[in-house]
Design a protein around this motif. Structure first.
Motif, PDB file in Angstrom:
ATOM      1  N   MET A  93       0.836  -1.195   0.000  1.00  0.00           N
ATOM      2  CA  MET A  93       0.000   0.000   0.000  1.00  0.00           C
ATOM      3  C   MET A  93       0.870   1.244   0.000  1.00  0.00           C
ATOM      4  SD  MET A  93      -2.961   1.110   2.715  1.00  0.00           S
ATOM      5  CE  MET A  93      -3.785   2.684   2.581  1.00  0.00           C
ATOM      6  N   LYS A  94       0.498   2.221  -0.805  1.00  0.00           N
ATOM      7  CA  LYS A  94       1.254   3.463  -0.896  1.00  0.00           C
ATOM      8  C   LYS A  94       0.632   4.538  -0.005  1.00  0.00           C
ATOM      9  CE  LYS A  94       4.645   3.205  -4.067  1.00  0.00           C
ATOM     10  NZ  LYS A  94       6.002   3.756  -3.871  1.00  0.00           N
ATOM     11  N   TYR A  95       1.492   5.365   0.597  1.00  0.00           N
ATOM     12  CA  TYR A  95       1.069   6.471   1.431  1.00  0.00           C
ATOM     13  C   TYR A  95       1.656   7.755   0.846  1.00  0.00           C
ATOM     14  CZ  TYR A  95       0.140   2.644   4.639  1.00  0.00           C
ATOM     15  OH  TYR A  95      -0.315   1.468   5.198  1.00  0.00           O
ATOM     16  N   THR A  96       0.961   8.859   1.014  1.00  0.00           N
ATOM     17  CA  THR A  96       1.403  10.104   0.413  1.00  0.00           C
ATOM     18  C   THR A  96       2.076  11.004   1.450  1.00  0.00           C
ATOM     19  OG1 THR A  96      -0.789  11.069   0.764  1.00  0.00           O
ATOM     20  CG2 THR A  96      -0.343  10.067  -1.393  1.00  0.00           C
ATOM     21  N   ALA A  97       3.086  11.740   1.005  1.00  0.00           N
ATOM     22  CA  ALA A  97       3.847  12.603   1.902  1.00  0.00           C
ATOM     23  C   ALA A  97       4.075  13.964   1.254  1.00  0.00           C
ATOM     24  CB  ALA A  97       5.189  11.958   2.250  1.00  0.00           C
ATOM     25  N   PHE A  98       4.336  14.942   2.104  1.00  0.00           N
ATOM     26  CA  PHE A  98       4.584  16.311   1.643  1.00  0.00           C
ATOM     27  C   PHE A  98       5.752  16.870   2.452  1.00  0.00           C
ATOM     28  CE2 PHE A  98       4.095  20.871   1.484  1.00  0.00           C
ATOM     29  CZ  PHE A  98       3.663  21.117   0.180  1.00  0.00           C
ATOM     30  N   ILE A  99       6.637  17.633   1.792  1.00  0.00           N
ATOM     31  CA  ILE A  99       7.819  18.200   2.442  1.00  0.00           C
ATOM     32  C   ILE A  99       7.749  19.721   2.381  1.00  0.00           C
ATOM     33  CG2 ILE A  99      10.331  18.386   2.392  1.00  0.00           C
ATOM     34  CD1 ILE A  99      10.344  15.634   0.957  1.00  0.00           C
ATOM     35  N   ALA A 100       7.889  20.375   3.538  1.00  0.00           N
ATOM     36  CA  ALA A 100       7.975  21.837   3.596  1.00  0.00           C
ATOM     37  C   ALA A 100       9.312  22.220   4.215  1.00  0.00           C
ATOM     38  CB  ALA A 100       6.828  22.424   4.410  1.00  0.00           C
ATOM     39  N   ASP A 101      10.138  22.896   3.430  1.00  0.00           N
ATOM     40  CA  ASP A 101      11.475  23.300   3.886  1.00  0.00           C
ATOM     41  C   ASP A 101      11.930  24.450   3.004  1.00  0.00           C
ATOM     42  OD1 ASP A 101      14.352  23.435   4.388  1.00  0.00           O
ATOM     43  OD2 ASP A 101      14.150  21.462   5.321  1.00  0.00           O
ATOM     44  N   ASP A 102      12.482  25.491   3.593  1.00  0.00           N
ATOM     45  CA  ASP A 102      12.857  26.654   2.794  1.00  0.00           C
ATOM     46  C   ASP A 102      14.187  26.484   2.064  1.00  0.00           C
ATOM     47  OD1 ASP A 102      14.355  26.745   5.113  1.00  0.00           O
ATOM     48  OD2 ASP A 102      14.259  28.922   5.323  1.00  0.00           O
ATOM     49  N   GLU A 103      14.902  25.386   2.340  1.00  0.00           N
ATOM     50  CA  GLU A 103      16.184  25.141   1.670  1.00  0.00           C
ATOM     51  C   GLU A 103      16.006  24.086   0.584  1.00  0.00           C
ATOM     52  OE1 GLU A 103      19.121  24.095   4.536  1.00  0.00           O
ATOM     53  OE2 GLU A 103      19.028  26.016   5.591  1.00  0.00           O
ATOM     54  N   VAL A 104      16.379  24.457  -0.633  1.00  0.00           N
ATOM     55  CA  VAL A 104      16.221  23.544  -1.775  1.00  0.00           C
ATOM     56  C   VAL A 104      16.971  22.241  -1.539  1.00  0.00           C
ATOM     57  CG1 VAL A 104      16.649  23.227  -4.237  1.00  0.00           C
ATOM     58  CG2 VAL A 104      15.916  25.455  -3.387  1.00  0.00           C
ATOM     59  N   ARG A 105      18.197  22.334  -1.095  1.00  0.00           N
ATOM     60  CA  ARG A 105      19.018  21.118  -0.913  1.00  0.00           C
ATOM     61  C   ARG A 105      18.402  20.204   0.145  1.00  0.00           C
ATOM     62  NH1 ARG A 105      25.267  22.322  -0.197  1.00  0.00           N
ATOM     63  NH2 ARG A 105      25.222  20.046  -0.142  1.00  0.00           N
ATOM     64  N   SER A 106      17.862  20.790   1.194  1.00  0.00           N
ATOM     65  CA  SER A 106      17.236  19.971   2.244  1.00  0.00           C
ATOM     66  C   SER A 106      15.993  19.253   1.719  1.00  0.00           C
ATOM     67  CB  SER A 106      16.856  20.849   3.442  1.00  0.00           C
ATOM     68  OG  SER A 106      18.007  21.358   4.078  1.00  0.00           O
ATOM     69  N   ARG A 107      15.188  19.962   0.926  1.00  0.00           N
ATOM     70  CA  ARG A 107      13.992  19.322   0.352  1.00  0.00           C
ATOM     71  C   ARG A 107      14.390  18.172  -0.558  1.00  0.00           C
ATOM     72  NH1 ARG A 107      12.521  24.650  -0.744  1.00  0.00           N
ATOM     73  NH2 ARG A 107      12.665  24.353  -3.014  1.00  0.00           N
ATOM     74  N   GLU A 108      15.367  18.435  -1.417  1.00  0.00           N
ATOM     75  CA  GLU A 108      15.785  17.406  -2.374  1.00  0.00           C
ATOM     76  C   GLU A 108      16.407  16.213  -1.660  1.00  0.00           C
ATOM     77  OE1 GLU A 108      18.363  19.512  -5.007  1.00  0.00           O
ATOM     78  OE2 GLU A 108      16.711  20.287  -6.247  1.00  0.00           O
ATOM     79  N   LEU A 109      17.224  16.476  -0.640  1.00  0.00           N
ATOM     80  CA  LEU A 109      17.870  15.381   0.094  1.00  0.00           C
ATOM     81  C   LEU A 109      16.832  14.504   0.780  1.00  0.00           C
ATOM     82  CD1 LEU A 109      20.318  13.892   1.215  1.00  0.00           C
ATOM     83  CD2 LEU A 109      20.424  15.585   3.067  1.00  0.00           C
ATOM     84  N   LEU A 110      15.874  15.130   1.462  1.00  0.00           N
ATOM     85  CA  LEU A 110      14.851  14.351   2.162  1.00  0.00           C
ATOM     86  C   LEU A 110      14.002  13.564   1.163  1.00  0.00           C
ATOM     87  CD1 LEU A 110      13.346  13.440   4.641  1.00  0.00           C
ATOM     88  CD2 LEU A 110      12.080  15.606   4.631  1.00  0.00           C
ATOM     89  N   GLN A 111      13.644  14.186   0.056  1.00  0.00           N
ATOM     90  CA  GLN A 111      12.845  13.481  -0.948  1.00  0.00           C
ATOM     91  C   GLN A 111      13.605  12.282  -1.500  1.00  0.00           C
ATOM     92  OE1 GLN A 111      11.009  15.952  -3.884  1.00  0.00           O
ATOM     93  NE2 GLN A 111      10.088  14.227  -4.995  1.00  0.00           N
ATOM     94  N   ASN A 112      14.900  12.448  -1.763  1.00  0.00           N
ATOM     95  CA  ASN A 112      15.719  11.345  -2.268  1.00  0.00           C
ATOM     96  C   ASN A 112      15.825  10.212  -1.245  1.00  0.00           C
ATOM     97  OD1 ASN A 112      16.205  12.655  -4.685  1.00  0.00           O
ATOM     98  ND2 ASN A 112      18.150  13.547  -4.015  1.00  0.00           N
ATOM     99  N   LEU A 113      15.976  10.586   0.042  1.00  0.00           N
ATOM    100  CA  LEU A 113      16.056   9.567   1.093  1.00  0.00           C
ATOM    101  C   LEU A 113      14.752   8.783   1.193  1.00  0.00           C
ATOM    102  CD1 LEU A 113      17.893  11.471   3.984  1.00  0.00           C
ATOM    103  CD2 LEU A 113      18.771   9.540   2.666  1.00  0.00           C
ATOM    104  N   LEU A 114      13.640   9.486   1.100  1.00  0.00           N
ATOM    105  CA  LEU A 114      12.343   8.817   1.183  1.00  0.00           C
ATOM    106  C   LEU A 114      12.128   7.887  -0.007  1.00  0.00           C
ATOM    107  CD1 LEU A 114      10.118  11.780   2.439  1.00  0.00           C
ATOM    108  CD2 LEU A 114      10.834   9.775   3.750  1.00  0.00           C
ATOM    109  N   GLU A 115      12.490   8.334  -1.179  1.00  0.00           N
ATOM    110  CA  GLU A 115      12.322   7.497  -2.367  1.00  0.00           C
ATOM    111  C   GLU A 115      13.187   6.247  -2.302  1.00  0.00           C
ATOM    112  OE1 GLU A 115      13.189  10.164  -5.544  1.00  0.00           O
ATOM    113  OE2 GLU A 115      11.201  11.108  -5.521  1.00  0.00           O
TER     114      GLU A 115
END
Length: 252
Positions: free
Chosen positions: A1-23
């Motif tokens: 089962m898939k679950y949906t997530a959302f990331i709020a962060d003012d730093e581009v690198r932090s958003r991208e890093l967290l998204q990559n880790l989650l994926e």
């Protein structure tokens, strides 16, 4: 089962890093959106209705707490805060038992937080601690409440009502005013760090006391304190000097 997530962060690198880790590490999650500002995040979350929110605390302008306040009480998502070390924010999160991840994000802690959020989604458990967190953020420190997870559910207890705590194996017993006590499935060391800024002091391996609730200190029998509920608690020899300094500096 898939679950949906959302990331709020003012730093581009932090958003991208967290998204990559989650994926990479949490394939059960799909990141459906990200945002760099509070207003953008609130708008997108209302539209996308994600199940798990990753909210950075130190967003500029504003904070992850601001996002939560603007979503509440309609939001039903599980929330995991992310932050570089911020002593005030972390105290508030820990007292309210809300999940958070310190940057740089530890892989195992990320996976553990995600699995906990998924369990709560599947069990249809509302994250009651969030409302508790928001309430603490607008209170004076002396009015803070602490979230305690018991066998029956959650209890939100005014910190000022706690007299002392006692270790009981892997559990902790809270002794409260009006002759109440609560057993919690966390060890005493965890509460020692949470309550240190609220006038609590560990006088013994098994005891953490509220300094404001000490009735007497007695030198006999190696030294002990009598609390306002008349409980006598022995003092560890290596803690005696520090305790006396704290008690002598207490406002009378």
């Amino acid at each position: 089962m898939k679950y949906t997530a959302f990331i709020a962060d003012d730093e581009v690198r932090s958003r991208e890093l967290l998204q990559n880790l989650l994926e990479e590490l949490c394939p059960e999650l799909t990141v459906t959106g990200t945002a760099a500002t509070v207003d953008e995040a609130v708008k997108s979350i209302h539209q996308l209705q994600p199940q798990i929110l990753f909210l950075d605390i130190e967003m500029h302008p504003g904070t992850g707490f601001d996002i939560l306040q603007k979503l509440s009480p309609s939001a039903s998502a599980q929330v995991i805060f992310t932050t570089a070390y911020d002593q005030y924010a972390i105290r508030a999160l820990r007292i309210s038992a809300v999940d958070y991840l310190l940057k740089p994000i530890d892989v195992q802690e990320l996976q553990s937080a995600v699995q906990k959020a998924i369990r709560q989604i599947n069990n249809k458990q509302p994250q009651q601690q969030l409302q508790h967190l928001l309430q603490n953020l607008v209170k004076q420190q002396q009015d803070y409440t602490i979230s305690l997870s018991t066998s029956e559910g959650l209890e939100f207890i005014p910190i000022a009502s706690v007299l002392h705590l006692e270790a009981n194996g892997a559990y902790t017993v809270f002794y409260l005013k009006e002759n109440r006590k609560i057993m919690v499935s966390k060890n005493l060391k965890e509460y020692e760090s949470i309550l240190a800024d609220h006038g609590f002091f560990r006088v013994h391996n098994s005891h953490l006391i509220n300094l404001k609730e000490v009735k007497r200190y007695l030198k006999t029998d190696g030294g002990y304190v009598v609390m306002n509920d008349d409980t006598s608690i022995s003092i560890s020899p290596r803690k005696k000097e520090e305790l006396l300094q704290l008690l002598s500096g207490r406002a009378l």
